[in-house]
Design a protein around this motif. Sequence first.
Motif, PDB file in Angstrom:
ATOM      1  N   MET A 114       0.827  -1.211   0.000  1.00 31.57           N
ATOM      2  CA  MET A 114       0.000   0.000   0.000  1.00 31.57           C
ATOM      3  C   MET A 114       0.861   1.262   0.000  1.00 31.57           C
ATOM      4  N   HIS A 115       1.931   1.268   0.825  1.00 33.04           N
ATOM      5  CA  HIS A 115       2.791   2.456   0.892  1.00 33.04           C
ATOM      6  C   HIS A 115       3.448   2.740  -0.463  1.00 33.04           C
ATOM      7  N   LEU A 116       3.762   1.690  -1.214  1.00 37.02           N
ATOM      8  CA  LEU A 116       4.456   1.870  -2.494  1.00 37.02           C
ATOM      9  C   LEU A 116       3.495   2.073  -3.664  1.00 37.02           C
ATOM     10  N   ALA A 117       2.192   1.961  -3.413  1.00 35.71           N
ATOM     11  CA  ALA A 117       1.214   2.009  -4.502  1.00 35.71           C
ATOM     12  C   ALA A 117       1.111   3.381  -5.146  1.00 35.71           C
ATOM     13  N   GLY A 118       1.334   4.446  -4.393  1.00 33.38           N
ATOM     14  CA  GLY A 118       1.248   5.786  -4.979  1.00 33.38           C
ATOM     15  C   GLY A 118       2.300   5.993  -6.043  1.00 33.38           C
ATOM     16  N   ALA A 119       3.551   5.630  -5.712  1.00 32.06           N
ATOM     17  CA  ALA A 119       4.633   5.770  -6.687  1.00 32.06           C
ATOM     18  C   ALA A 119       4.418   4.825  -7.868  1.00 32.06           C
ATOM     19  N   ALA A 120       3.921   3.611  -7.586  1.00 29.74           N
ATOM     20  CA  ALA A 120       3.675   2.640  -8.656  1.00 29.74           C
ATOM     21  C   ALA A 120       2.598   3.139  -9.614  1.00 29.74           C
TER      22      ALA A 120
ATOM     23  N   ASN B 173       9.100  12.658  -6.680  1.00 27.71           N
ATOM     24  CA  ASN B 173       9.762  12.497  -5.377  1.00 27.71           C
ATOM     25  C   ASN B 173       8.779  12.586  -4.213  1.00 27.71           C
ATOM     26  N   TRP B 174       7.480  12.629  -4.504  1.00 26.01           N
ATOM     27  CA  TRP B 174       6.500  12.748  -3.417  1.00 26.01           C
ATOM     28  C   TRP B 174       6.486  11.519  -2.508  1.00 26.01           C
TER      29      TRP B 174
END
Length: 660
Positions: A532-538, A549-550
Motif C-alpha cells: 500500500m505504501h508503495l502504490a502511490g509511486a507505482a 519524489n513525493w
Amino acid sequence: MEKALANQLDRYIYKLQEASLKLKGTRSVGEIKTKHDNSAIATKSAVDFLAYCALIQFVRRNIGSLSQPSCVALVCVPSQWLLSDIEDAAKIIFNNAKQFKICLHPTSKHKRGWEIDADELLASDKLIIFARAGSMVHEDFELAATVRDRLSLCDARHIHALSGLRGCGALTDEQVEVIARQPSERMEAIFRRGQPAKRAAERLMDAHRKSIDRPAQHLDLSKGFGEAGVWAKELKRDIQEWREGKLPWPEVDKGCLLFGPPGTGKTRFASALAAECDLHLEAASISKWQSFKDGDLGDMLKAMYQAFGAAKENAPALLFIDEFDSIGDRSKFPSQHETYSTTVVNALLECLDGIGDREGVVVLGACNHPQKIDPALLRSGRLEKHVSFPLPDAAARSEILAFHLPSLSEEPALKEIGARLPGKSGADLERLAREARRIARRENRSVTIDDVRARIKVPAPLDAATLHRVAIHEAGHAIVAHALFIGKIERVEIYDNVHRFATVMDANGLTTVEISAREFTTRWDIIKMITMHLAGAAAEDLVLGHRSNWASGTRDSDLSQATTLAIKMVTEYGFGNSLYFLPGSVDIESAVTLWEDQPLRDEVTEILQEQYQRARDMLDGLRPTLLKLADALVKEKSLDAGQLELYWPGAPKRTNVLRQ
C-alpha cells in the motif's frame, strides 16, 4: 556584633562539651575544641561557617547517641551541598577526637561494587557517614546505623550570623529563604566581605519571579495536547487526592516519557503541567548533566543526584529531564565508552527506582527517539507511561497562535491561518508570532492579522498536470488498500492550493485509512502494508511513465515507512530469509547503518522491489478504476467513504435519473 556572635557560639559549644563530660569515661564524645574563632571561620569561608553551624546542631540533637561506646551515624546532606564542604567543617568540630571516623559516602555504585570498604570503616567504634540526599547508601551502613539525621544547612539564624560576621548587612526573611535554596558553590559569591548580601538575594529573587511567571503556565493542557493532555488531567486529579490523604503515593504515576518530533512543545508542556498541578518544577537535561564542571563521570553523576535531590527536597515536584534519549541503551554502547555510559544508566535506574524514597516526585522525560532508550528505564515503576507528543493539528495550531498573539485570539482568520500550516511545530508557530509582532513594533502599532499573513509562505497553486499526478498517486494508495482489505478508506483528498489546502500534514494529497488494532501480526499483514505504501509511486509510474519524489524525501514518506517495515520484518519478526531475532540491531534513523549491512540491505531491497512490482501489477489490472477515481478526485478534490463506494472495482454503474 561579631564578638557577641562569637562568644555566643563558644558558649554553645562549651555547653555541649560540658554535657558530654557528665556522661563520664567511655561515654564521652571525645575532644571537641571549645574555643573557636567564629569570626575567623566565617572570614575564611562562608561554606565552612554554615556547615560548621549545622554540625554543631547535629551534635546537640544526637549527643546521647554519639556518647555511646559504639555509634554509627548516617547523616543526610542536602543535594545542593558538596560532601567535601561538610568534611572540612567536621575536622574543625572534631579536631583531635581520633575515635571518630569520618566517611564521605560515594554517590553511586559501580558495576564492580562500592568504592569503599564498609568492613574496615565499621571496625571503628564511632563512625559518622555523610551521604548525599537521594543517593544509594551501602547496605551494611543501613543495617549498622544507630543514628539517622539530616543536616540543617543554611538555617536562617546561621545565615543572619554569617552576614553579620562578614559585614554583608541585614537580610529580610524572604532574602534568607532564597539564599538557603542555593548550592554551596554560590555562598562565596553571595557573601562577599563588606558587600551587601541583599543585592545578590534580590537578583536571585528576580530570577525566581521570572521563572514562575513563564507564559507556559497559562497554557490550557486540555486543548491541543492529545493523549498528553488526558494524562495531565488524570495526574492532576491523583495528586490532589494524594494531598488530601485519599490516595497513597504508590497509586500515582511515577513517571512519564513524552516522545515526538522536535519543536512540538514538550518543554513548554512540562512547565505548564507543573503549574497546573501546583508542583515545584526542577528542570534538567542529559547534556546539562554531562557538561557539569569537567564533565567526567563523577561530575555527571553528581549533577544527576543533585537534580533528584533538589526535586525530593521541594516535593511535591516535577523533575523534567530533556533529551532523555541521549542516555542511550546499554546493549548498544561502543566498547570505548561502555563503562562510562553503563555506569550512568545504572545510576539513573537507581534514582528512578526511588530506593531513597521518591514520594512526591514525578519524573517527566522528553525525547525525539524513544527507541534509543535503554528498555530498563521505561519499565513499570520508572518512566512507565509513554505518551506520543505529535505535531499539533489544525485546531491546536490555531490555539498556539492565539496564545502567542492574545490580541488576535478572537480573530476568525487566525483559525483559518492555523489550519493552513500543516507540519508546523509549536516552535515554528511561536517564531511566526514573534515575526508578526516585530513588524508591528517597527511601525509603532498593534499587531494585526495582516502582519501574520505577511510572514506566511503561501504554497503555489498546482497546475492541471501536477494536480492530475497527485490524483493518480492518491488513487493508487486507495485502490490497493481497498483491494487488499487493509482497512476502511475514510477519505481521499488532493489540494490545489486555491480552493483546498492541506490541513493535516504538509503534502499535496492524503489517503486516510482506518486500520483496526490487532494483538498479533503476520508476514502477509506487513507485506500488504508495504504494498500500500508503495502504490502511490507505482501508480504514477504506470500511468505517467515515471514517478515523482513525493513518495520519498522525509521520515514520514511512503518509502521511509515501507523501508522501516521491511527492516522490522527481517530483524525483529523473522519474516525474512532467516529466522534470527535481532531487535534494534539497525538504527533505522541512520541510513548509513543499513547501507553498511550488505546482507540486510539486499534482503530489504528484494522485499521492496517485489512489493513495488506487486502494486504496479495490481493497478495495471485495475487501470480503468484507477483513471476513473483520479478524474473524480481532480473534479471533487475530496471523496469520503460513501462517495468512494461508487469507484471501487465491481461497484454498480450509476444511472442518470431524469427529474420532471
